[in-house]
Write an enzyme that holds these catalytic residues in place. Structure first.
Site, mmCIF file in Angstrom:
data_model
loop_
_atom_site.group_PDB
_atom_site.id
_atom_site.type_symbol
_atom_site.label_atom_id
_atom_site.label_comp_id
_atom_site.label_asym_id
_atom_site.label_seq_id
_atom_site.Cartn_x
_atom_site.Cartn_y
_atom_site.Cartn_z
ATOM 1 N N ASN A 9 2.244 3.974 7.584
ATOM 2 C CA ASN A 9 3.519 4.663 7.389
ATOM 3 C C ASN A 9 3.861 5.394 8.683
ATOM 4 O O ASN A 9 3.345 6.475 8.951
ATOM 5 C CB ASN A 9 3.390 5.642 6.208
ATOM 6 C CG ASN A 9 4.663 6.443 5.988
ATOM 7 O OD1 ASN A 9 5.704 6.144 6.570
ATOM 8 N ND2 ASN A 9 4.585 7.458 5.142
ATOM 9 N N LYS A 11 6.559 6.736 9.471
ATOM 10 C CA LYS A 11 7.530 7.819 9.220
ATOM 11 C C LYS A 11 8.655 7.750 10.262
ATOM 12 O O LYS A 11 9.051 6.646 10.651
ATOM 13 C CB LYS A 11 6.816 9.187 9.210
ATOM 14 C CG LYS A 11 5.605 9.189 8.258
ATOM 15 C CD LYS A 11 5.057 10.555 7.980
ATOM 16 C CE LYS A 11 3.848 10.423 7.040
ATOM 17 N NZ LYS A 11 3.310 11.688 6.605
ATOM 18 N N HIS A 95 7.819 9.082 -1.788
ATOM 19 C CA HIS A 95 6.940 9.838 -0.878
ATOM 20 C C HIS A 95 7.248 11.331 -1.014
ATOM 21 O O HIS A 95 8.407 11.721 -1.171
ATOM 22 C CB HIS A 95 7.133 9.364 0.562
ATOM 23 C CG HIS A 95 6.070 9.883 1.476
ATOM 24 N ND1 HIS A 95 6.066 11.175 1.941
ATOM 25 C CD2 HIS A 95 4.947 9.309 1.974
ATOM 26 C CE1 HIS A 95 4.994 11.366 2.693
ATOM 27 N NE2 HIS A 95 4.291 10.239 2.735
ATOM 28 N N GLU A 97 7.472 13.616 1.052
ATOM 29 C CA GLU A 97 8.438 14.161 2.032
ATOM 30 C C GLU A 97 9.870 13.931 1.565
ATOM 31 O O GLU A 97 10.756 14.751 1.816
ATOM 32 C CB GLU A 97 8.169 13.541 3.417
ATOM 33 C CG GLU A 97 6.893 14.118 4.023
ATOM 34 C CD GLU A 97 6.163 13.199 4.992
ATOM 35 O OE1 GLU A 97 6.728 12.162 5.394
ATOM 36 O OE2 GLU A 97 5.007 13.518 5.335
ATOM 37 N N GLU A 167 -1.539 10.596 -3.115
ATOM 38 C CA GLU A 167 -1.377 11.349 -1.875
ATOM 39 C C GLU A 167 -1.246 12.841 -2.186
ATOM 40 O O GLU A 167 -0.110 13.347 -2.349
ATOM 41 C CB GLU A 167 -0.121 10.897 -1.131
ATOM 42 C CG GLU A 167 -0.193 9.484 -0.599
ATOM 43 C CD GLU A 167 0.568 9.379 0.731
ATOM 44 O OE1 GLU A 167 -0.023 8.897 1.692
ATOM 45 O OE2 GLU A 167 1.724 9.794 0.800
ATOM 46 N N GLY A 173 -1.087 15.121 6.472
ATOM 47 C CA GLY A 173 -0.861 15.698 7.797
ATOM 48 C C GLY A 173 -1.628 16.983 8.066
ATOM 49 O O GLY A 173 -1.363 17.662 9.050
ATOM 50 N N SER A 214 -4.298 12.413 5.505
ATOM 51 C CA SER A 214 -5.250 12.669 6.590
ATOM 52 C C SER A 214 -6.363 11.622 6.691
ATOM 53 O O SER A 214 -7.495 11.951 7.052
ATOM 54 C CB SER A 214 -5.850 14.077 6.460
ATOM 55 O OG SER A 214 -4.833 15.041 6.679
HETATM 56 P P1 PGA Z 1 -1.107 11.360 7.070
HETATM 57 O O1 PGA Z 1 0.158 10.894 6.218
HETATM 58 O O2 PGA Z 1 -2.055 10.190 7.130
HETATM 59 O O3 PGA Z 1 -0.552 11.698 8.423
HETATM 60 O O4 PGA Z 1 -1.718 12.517 6.378
HETATM 61 C C1 PGA Z 1 0.022 10.088 5.073
HETATM 62 C C2 PGA Z 1 1.351 9.875 4.400
HETATM 63 O O5 PGA Z 1 2.165 10.810 4.355
HETATM 64 O O6 PGA Z 1 1.640 8.793 3.901
#
Ligand code: PGA
Length: 251
Positions: A9, A11, A95, A97, A167, A173, A214
Site C-alpha cells: 500500500n 498510499k 482503510h 485513514e 490493521e 505507521g 508496522s
Molecule cells: P504501515 O501501514 O505498514 O506503514 O504501518 C500499513 C497500512 O496502513 O496499510
C-alpha cells in the site's frame, strides 16, 4: 489452498515518477516469485503507468479505494468498472485513514464491497481498533460490528475472493507491531464471525486474512508462522523493493 498474498500500500507517498521507478524495482526484484501473490496498490493517477511496467510479470495491482457506483454523476470518484477495465484485480476498502479523514462509514464500505464483487474486483477489507478501544477492552466488539456491518448482505458466489486485513490503528505507521498471540486471537475471532456470515467452504477457500500495521522485514517469523494468516498489508516498508522482498520471502 490459496496462495499467500502480500499487498504493497503505497498510499499517497510517491510522486508519479517515483511510483514508476519503484514499479520497475519491483519488476526487477520480485517477478521471479511465483508461489505468492504480490499486489501493488499505487495512487489512482499512477495505476495505468504502473500497470504498463508490470504487465508481463506475475505482479498484480490494485486500487487504494473505489466508489460504489460504476458510472454516473459522481465527481472525483473512481469507478469499479473502469478499474476492472484497466486490469485491476483488487481494491482496498475501508482503510482506517479513509474512515478517519474522509469519514467513511461501515455502510459506505458495505456498498463498496458489493460494487467490488459485482465488478469482479477482490475487496481488501480493512478492520481494526484504535488504541483507546483496545485499552478499554472493546477490540472484539469493534471488530464484530465492523465485519458484520461491512459485509451485511454481501453474497459471495462461485470463485469470488475476499481479503480481510486486520490493521489495528495503533500499529499503523507507529513502529509498534501487534504481537503474534494477539493477531492469532483476533484472526480466530474474525474467522468465527465470517463463518456466521458465509458458508464454511467459502470462508476456508475464498477468504484470506492478512495482518497490517508496522510490518517490516525484521523478526516476522512469529507472525508468518500463524496458521490463519495468509499474508501482509504493508505500508511504509513497501516503499523499498528490497525490504518488501524480504517480507515476501518471510512467508
Ligand atoms: P504501515 O501501514 O505498514 O506503514 O504501518 C500499513 C497500512 O496502513 O496499510
Amino acid at each position: 489452498m490459496s496462495q499467500p498474498i502480500i499487498i504493497a500500500n503505497w498510499k499517497m507517498n510517491l510522486s508519479w515518477q517515483a511510483a514508476l521507478d519503484l514499479s520497475l524495482a519491483f519488476k526487477n526484484n520480485l517477478s521471479d516469485i511465483k508461489d505468492k501473490e504480490i499486489v501493488i496498490c499505487p495512487s489512482d493517477v499512477s495505476l495505468v503507468a504502473v500497470q504498463n511496467i508490470i504487465k508481463e510479470t506475475n505482479l498484480k495491482f490494485g486500487a487504494q479505494n473505489v466508489f460504489w457506483q460504476s458510472s454516473g454523476a459522481y465527481t472525483g470518484e473512481t469507478s469499479p468498472a473502469i478499474l476492472k477495465e484497466i486490469g485491476c484485480r483488487y481494491a482496498i476498502v475501508g482503510h482506517s485513514e479513509r474512515r478517519e479523514h474522509l469519514k467513511e462509514t461501515n455502510l459506505m464500505i458495505n456498498k463498496k464491497i458489493n460494487s467490488c464483487l459485482e465488478n469482479d474486483l477482490t475487496p481488501i477489507l480493512c478492520v481494526g481498533e484504535t488504541k483507546d478501544q483496545r485499552h478499554n477492552g472493546q477490540t472484539d466488539n469493534i471488530l464484530y460490528h465492523q465485519l458484520k456491518e461491512c459485509l451485511n448482505g454481501t453474497d459471495m458466489v462461485g470463485d469470488e475472493q475476499m481479503v480481510i486485513a486486520y490493521e489495528p490503528l495503533w500499529a499503523i505507521g507507529s513502529g509498534q507491531r501487534a504481537r503474534a498471540e494477539e493477531v492469532e486471537r483476533v484472526l480466530e475471532l474474525l474467522q468465527q464471525i465470517l463463518i456466521d456470515i458465509y458458508p464454511l467452504t467459502i470462508v476456508k477457500n475464498n477468504v484470506r486474512m492478512v495482518y497490517g500495521g508496522s510490518v517490516n522485514e525484521d523478526d516476522l517469523a512469529d507472525l508468518a508462522g500463524l496458521k490463519l494468516l495468509a499474508g501482509f498489508l504493508v505500508g511504509g516498508a513497501s516503499l523499498e523493493a528490497d525490504k518488501f522482498k524480504a517480507i515476501v520471502q518471510s512467508l
